[in-house]
Design a protein around this motif. Structure first.
Motif, PDB file in Angstrom:
ATOM      1  N   SER A  25       0.827  -1.198   0.000  1.00 37.47           N
ATOM      2  CA  SER A  25       0.000   0.000   0.000  1.00 37.47           C
ATOM      3  C   SER A  25       0.863   1.249   0.000  1.00 37.47           C
ATOM      4  CB  SER A  25      -0.905   0.015   1.239  1.00 37.47           C
ATOM      5  OG  SER A  25      -1.618   1.230   1.342  1.00 37.47           O
ATOM      6  N   THR A  26       0.427   2.240  -0.776  1.00 38.03           N
ATOM      7  CA  THR A  26       1.058   3.559  -0.731  1.00 38.03           C
ATOM      8  C   THR A  26       0.089   4.579  -0.132  1.00 38.03           C
ATOM      9  OG1 THR A  26       0.332   4.115  -2.986  1.00 38.03           O
ATOM     10  CG2 THR A  26       2.479   3.035  -2.749  1.00 38.03           C
ATOM     11  N   ARG A  27      -0.930   4.103   0.576  1.00 40.23           N
ATOM     12  CA  ARG A  27      -1.887   5.020   1.178  1.00 40.23           C
ATOM     13  C   ARG A  27      -1.197   5.905   2.217  1.00 40.23           C
ATOM     14  NH1 ARG A  27      -7.037   4.798   1.806  1.00 40.23           N
ATOM     15  NH2 ARG A  27      -7.078   4.388   4.051  1.00 40.23           N
ATOM     16  N   PRO A  28      -1.487   7.199   2.214  1.00 39.65           N
ATOM     17  CA  PRO A  28      -0.841   8.135   3.142  1.00 39.65           C
ATOM     18  C   PRO A  28      -1.465   8.056   4.534  1.00 39.65           C
ATOM     19  CG  PRO A  28      -2.352   9.332   1.754  1.00 39.65           C
ATOM     20  CD  PRO A  28      -2.388   7.896   1.267  1.00 39.65           C
ATOM     21  N   VAL A  29      -1.227   6.935   5.228  1.00 46.61           N
ATOM     22  CA  VAL A  29      -1.918   6.699   6.502  1.00 46.61           C
ATOM     23  C   VAL A  29      -1.460   7.646   7.608  1.00 46.61           C
ATOM     24  CG1 VAL A  29      -2.410   4.288   5.989  1.00 46.61           C
ATOM     25  CG2 VAL A  29      -0.242   4.885   7.087  1.00 46.61           C
ATOM     26  N   ALA A  30      -0.338   8.335   7.423  1.00 48.44           N
ATOM     27  CA  ALA A  30       0.143   9.267   8.453  1.00 48.44           C
ATOM     28  C   ALA A  30      -0.199  10.719   8.136  1.00 48.44           C
ATOM     29  CB  ALA A  30       1.654   9.113   8.617  1.00 48.44           C
ATOM     30  N   SER A  31      -1.021  10.942   7.118  1.00 51.96           N
ATOM     31  CA  SER A  31      -1.291  12.320   6.687  1.00 51.96           C
ATOM     32  C   SER A  31      -2.003  13.139   7.744  1.00 51.96           C
ATOM     33  CB  SER A  31      -2.114  12.315   5.390  1.00 51.96           C
ATOM     34  OG  SER A  31      -3.373  11.695   5.608  1.00 51.96           O
ATOM     35  N   SER A  32      -2.705  12.482   8.676  1.00 48.16           N
ATOM     36  CA  SER A  32      -3.426  13.237   9.701  1.00 48.16           C
ATOM     37  C   SER A  32      -2.492  14.003  10.626  1.00 48.16           C
ATOM     38  CB  SER A  32      -4.310  12.301  10.525  1.00 48.16           C
ATOM     39  OG  SER A  32      -3.534  11.286  11.139  1.00 48.16           O
ATOM     40  N   ALA A  33      -1.197  13.687  10.581  1.00 46.92           N
ATOM     41  CA  ALA A  33      -0.249  14.420  11.421  1.00 46.92           C
ATOM     42  C   ALA A  33      -0.204  15.899  11.076  1.00 46.92           C
ATOM     43  CB  ALA A  33       1.145  13.804  11.285  1.00 46.92           C
ATOM     44  N   LEU A  46     -10.896  21.472   7.675  1.00 50.82           N
ATOM     45  CA  LEU A  46      -9.928  21.041   6.667  1.00 50.82           C
ATOM     46  C   LEU A  46      -9.949  19.542   6.427  1.00 50.82           C
ATOM     47  CD1 LEU A  46      -6.765  23.196   7.551  1.00 50.82           C
ATOM     48  CD2 LEU A  46      -8.313  23.476   5.600  1.00 50.82           C
ATOM     49  N   LEU A  47     -10.168  18.766   7.469  1.00 49.69           N
ATOM     50  CA  LEU A  47      -9.988  17.317   7.346  1.00 49.69           C
ATOM     51  C   LEU A  47     -10.842  16.686   6.249  1.00 49.69           C
ATOM     52  CD1 LEU A  47      -9.319  14.761  10.072  1.00 49.69           C
ATOM     53  CD2 LEU A  47     -11.191  14.313   8.497  1.00 49.69           C
ATOM     54  N   PRO A  48     -12.137  16.998   6.143  1.00 52.85           N
ATOM     55  CA  PRO A  48     -12.926  16.350   5.075  1.00 52.85           C
ATOM     56  C   PRO A  48     -12.438  16.694   3.677  1.00 52.85           C
ATOM     57  CG  PRO A  48     -14.359  17.341   6.729  1.00 52.85           C
ATOM     58  CD  PRO A  48     -12.978  17.840   7.008  1.00 52.85           C
ATOM     59  N   LEU A  49     -11.729  17.817   3.527  1.00 52.22           N
ATOM     60  CA  LEU A  49     -11.241  18.208   2.209  1.00 52.22           C
ATOM     61  C   LEU A  49     -10.153  17.265   1.707  1.00 52.22           C
ATOM     62  CD1 LEU A  49     -11.054  22.086   2.691  1.00 52.22           C
ATOM     63  CD2 LEU A  49     -12.934  20.717   1.765  1.00 52.22           C
ATOM     64  N   LEU A  50      -9.537  16.505   2.625  1.00 52.03           N
ATOM     65  CA  LEU A  50      -8.493  15.556   2.225  1.00 52.03           C
ATOM     66  C   LEU A  50      -9.072  14.312   1.572  1.00 52.03           C
ATOM     67  CD1 LEU A  50      -6.084  15.527   5.311  1.00 52.03           C
ATOM     68  CD2 LEU A  50      -5.806  16.778   3.167  1.00 52.03           C
ATOM     69  N   PHE A  51     -10.368  14.097   1.731  1.00 52.07           N
ATOM     70  CA  PHE A  51     -10.953  12.821   1.335  1.00 52.07           C
ATOM     71  C   PHE A  51     -12.021  13.045   0.265  1.00 52.07           C
ATOM     72  CE2 PHE A  51      -9.504  12.506   5.700  1.00 52.07           C
ATOM     73  CZ  PHE A  51      -8.685  11.386   5.638  1.00 52.07           C
ATOM     74  N   SER A  52     -11.777  12.492  -0.911  1.00 49.39           N
ATOM     75  CA  SER A  52     -12.767  12.575  -1.977  1.00 49.39           C
ATOM     76  C   SER A  52     -13.854  11.521  -1.811  1.00 49.39           C
ATOM     77  CB  SER A  52     -12.089  12.403  -3.340  1.00 49.39           C
ATOM     78  OG  SER A  52     -11.428  11.144  -3.410  1.00 49.39           O
ATOM     79  N   ALA A  59     -15.840  13.393   8.451  1.00 46.28           N
ATOM     80  CA  ALA A  59     -16.237  14.563   9.237  1.00 46.28           C
ATOM     81  C   ALA A  59     -16.958  14.152  10.515  1.00 46.28           C
ATOM     82  CB  ALA A  59     -17.123  15.475   8.397  1.00 46.28           C
ATOM     83  N   LEU A  60     -17.795  13.102  10.442  1.00 52.62           N
ATOM     84  CA  LEU A  60     -18.502  12.624  11.621  1.00 52.62           C
ATOM     85  C   LEU A  60     -17.532  12.095  12.670  1.00 52.62           C
ATOM     86  CD1 LEU A  60     -21.114  11.836  13.133  1.00 52.62           C
ATOM     87  CD2 LEU A  60     -21.065   9.669  11.875  1.00 52.62           C
ATOM     88  N   ALA A  61     -16.583  11.262  12.245  1.00 56.77           N
ATOM     89  CA  ALA A  61     -15.601  10.724  13.183  1.00 56.77           C
ATOM     90  C   ALA A  61     -14.737  11.839  13.760  1.00 56.77           C
ATOM     91  CB  ALA A  61     -14.740   9.671  12.491  1.00 56.77           C
ATOM     92  N   LEU A 341      -7.728   5.732  11.778  1.00 54.26           N
ATOM     93  CA  LEU A 341      -7.670   4.295  11.534  1.00 54.26           C
ATOM     94  C   LEU A 341      -8.820   3.942  10.599  1.00 54.26           C
ATOM     95  CD1 LEU A 341      -6.475   1.495  12.161  1.00 54.26           C
ATOM     96  CD2 LEU A 341      -7.952   1.420  14.193  1.00 54.26           C
ATOM     97  N   ALA A 342      -8.488   3.633   9.349  1.00 51.20           N
ATOM     98  CA  ALA A 342      -9.501   3.445   8.299  1.00 51.20           C
ATOM     99  C   ALA A 342      -9.792   1.966   8.055  1.00 51.20           C
ATOM    100  CB  ALA A 342      -9.027   4.106   7.008  1.00 51.20           C
ATOM    101  N   PRO A 343     -10.993   1.641   7.574  1.00 59.75           N
ATOM    102  CA  PRO A 343     -11.344   0.229   7.332  1.00 59.75           C
ATOM    103  C   PRO A 343     -10.475  -0.443   6.277  1.00 59.75           C
ATOM    104  CG  PRO A 343     -13.064   1.712   6.521  1.00 59.75           C
ATOM    105  CD  PRO A 343     -12.156   2.531   7.344  1.00 59.75           C
TER     106      PRO A 343
END
Length: 391
Positions: A25-33, A46-52, A59-61, A341-343
Motif C-alpha cells: 500500500s502507498t496510502r498516506p496513513v500518516a497524513s493526519s499528522a 480542513l480534514l474532510p477536504l483531504l478525502f474525496s 467529518a462525523l468521526a 484508523l480506516a477500514p
C-alpha cells in the motif's frame, strides 16, 4: 504522477499449496499528522477536504473525536442529522459500485444515468442539511431541516433502487427476500444487471469462492483503541492494524452478519463473493428505510463509553467500507496529535481478509482467475484504486 490517495498493489502467485497473496500500500496513513498544532475548528473544516470518498463519514468521526477531547456534548438534533447525512453518503457509495461496477462485470455498460441521479439527490440533501458548512463543526447546534427533506431523499433513492436494482421497493424487498428460497425466486424474476449478476454467481457456484475465516472487528472500547493509537507502536497499528494479535474484518458483511438473508447466505455459501455483494444490497436498502423513517433504530456507530484521559477523544463512523476511527488529543482548542484508523487498513492487511480470500480461490486459467479476483476485491471494496497482478 502518483495518486495522492495512494494505491493498493495486490499480487497473487501460484505456490505448491495453491496461491499466495501479497498486498502493498502507498496510502498516506500518516497524513493526519498535518493537523498537529491547528485549532479544533480549523481541523474539523480542513480534514474532510483531504478525502474525496466518504468525506462526511470522516467529518462525523472527526467531530466526535474533537468534541469528546474538548469535553463537549453534541446537540442531540445535530448528532442525529449528522448520522442521517452519513447514511445517505453510504447509500451513494454502495450505489456507485452496484450501478457502475456490477454491470461492467457482466460485460455491460455501467448505468451512468442512474448514478448521475444518485449524485444529484445526495448533493441536494447535503446542501439542505448543511447549508453553511457548520454541521460537523465541534459543538455545532445546526438548525434541523424539515423532516420532509430526508423523507423526500429516501423516497427518491428508494424509487431509483426499485427501478434499476430490485424491481420492487427496498422496504418490500427487505421483507420478502429474507431466506434462500426467496432470494432464488427474486434473482430469477428480476432482470436488472444486479439480479442477473447475483443469479449467475449462485448458479455457477462462484458465489462460494473467496471464503475466508477472519474474525470480525467487534466493538473495541474507546480506552483500548486510544491505548493502541497513542502507544509506541501506533504508526504500525494505523498502517497494519490487528486486534488481540489477529487481523480483523470490518465490512458491510460483518455489520449485517445476523440479517436474515445475509446469515442464510453465509450458512449456505460461506463468507464468499455472493454473501459480500448481497450484504451491500441489504445495507443500501436498510439505510434508505432508516432515513425514510427518520433514523429510528439506526445502527450507525456512536461514541462508546469508556474512560479516557482529559483532552483525549475517540470518534467513530460506520463508513461504507467499515468502521472508521479518529483519535484526537487537544490542549484547550489546539490539536496536539491526530490519528485516523480506516477500514481499508483492516480489510487489506497483508494477512487480512482480502489476502486470505484471494489465496483461497480455486486455480483456473488466467482470464478466469483474473475475473474472479477482481470480483472478490470489488466485493470487499477498497476506498482507493488498486493494481491486481496475477501469475
Amino acid at each position: 504522477m502518483s495518486d495522492p490517495a495512494g494505491r493498493l498493489n495486490i499480487q497473487l502467485r501460484r505456490v505448491a499449496s495453491g496461491f499466495a497473496c501479497q498486498i502493498g500500500s502507498t496510502r498516506p496513513v500518516a497524513s493526519s499528522a498535518l493537523f498537529r498544532g491547528r485549532g479544533m475548528t480549523e481541523t474539523a473544516s480542513l480534514l474532510p477536504l483531504l478525502f474525496s470518498i466518504c468525506a462526511r463519514s470522516q467529518a462525523l468521526a472527526c467531530a466526535g473525536a474533537l468534541e469528546r477531547a474538548g469535553g463537549m456534548k453534541p446537540d442531540p438534533g445535530t448528532a442525529h442529522l449528522r448520522r442521517m447525512v452519513v447514511a445517505v453518503e453510504t447509500v451513494r457509495e454502495h450505489l456507485w459500485r452496484i450501478l457502475l461496477d456490477w454491470p461492467a462485470i457482466l460485460g455491460e455498460e455501467p448505468d451512468r444515468q442512474a448514478m448521475i441521479r444518485v449524485q444529484a439527490i445526495a448533493r441536494d440533501v447535503f446542501a439542505a442539511a448543511d447549508p453553511d458548512g457548520a454541521l460537523f463543526r465541534p459543538g455545532s447546534e445546526t438548525p434541523i431541516p424539515s423532516p420532509d427533506v430526508l423523507a423526500g431523499t429516501a423516497s427518491s433513492l428508494a424509487n431509483l433502487m426499485a427501478e434499476r436494482i430490485l424491481g420492487m421497493s427496498p422496504d418490500v424487498w427487505l421483507e420478502r427476500v429474507e431466506n434462500l428460497a426467496a432470494f432464488d425466486d427474486w434473482c430469477r424474476s428480476v432482470s436488472t444487471p444486479s439480479a442477473r449478476l447475483l443469479r449467475g454467481l449462485l448458479d455457477s457456484g462462484e458465489g462460494r469462492f473467496g471464503h475466508a475465516e477472519i474474525c470480525a472487528l467487534s466493538d473495541p472500547a474507546d480506552s483500548e483503541l486510544a491505548s493502541e493509537l497513542r502507544g509506541p507502536q501506533a504508526a504500525e497499528f494505523v498502517a497494519r492494524p490487528s486486534w488481540r494479535g489477529l487481523p480483523r474484518e470490518t465490512t458491510p458483511l460483518t455489520r449485517y452478519a445476523e440479517s436474515g438473508l445475509t446469515a442464510a447466505l453465509v450458512a449456505d455459501q460461506g463468507r464468499g463473493i455472493l454473501a459480500r455483494l448481497v450484504a451491500q444490497v441489504v445495507e443500501t436498502a436498510s439505510l434508505i428505510q432508516r432515513v425514510r423513517g427518520g433514523g429510528s433504530g439506526a445502527q450507525l456507530a456512536v461514541v462508546q463509553d469508556g474512560a479516557l484521559e482529559a483532552g483525549v477523544g475517540i470518534g467513530r463512523a460506520d463508513a461504507a467500507r467499515g468502521l472508521l476511527v479518529h483519535l484526537a488529543e487537544v490542549d484547550g482548542t489546539r490539536v496536539l496529535d491526530y490519528r485516523i484508523l480506516a477500514p481499508t487498513e483492516w480489510n487489506f492487511h497483508p494477512k487480512g481478509v482480502v489476502a486470505k480470500a484471494l489465496a483461497a480461490l480455486p486455480d483456473a486459467e488466467d482470464s478466469v482467475l483474473s475475473r474472479r479476483a477482481q470480483l472478490l476485491v470489488t466485493a470487499i471494496d477498497p476506498c482507493v484504486a488498486f493494481d491486481l497482478v496475477l501469475p
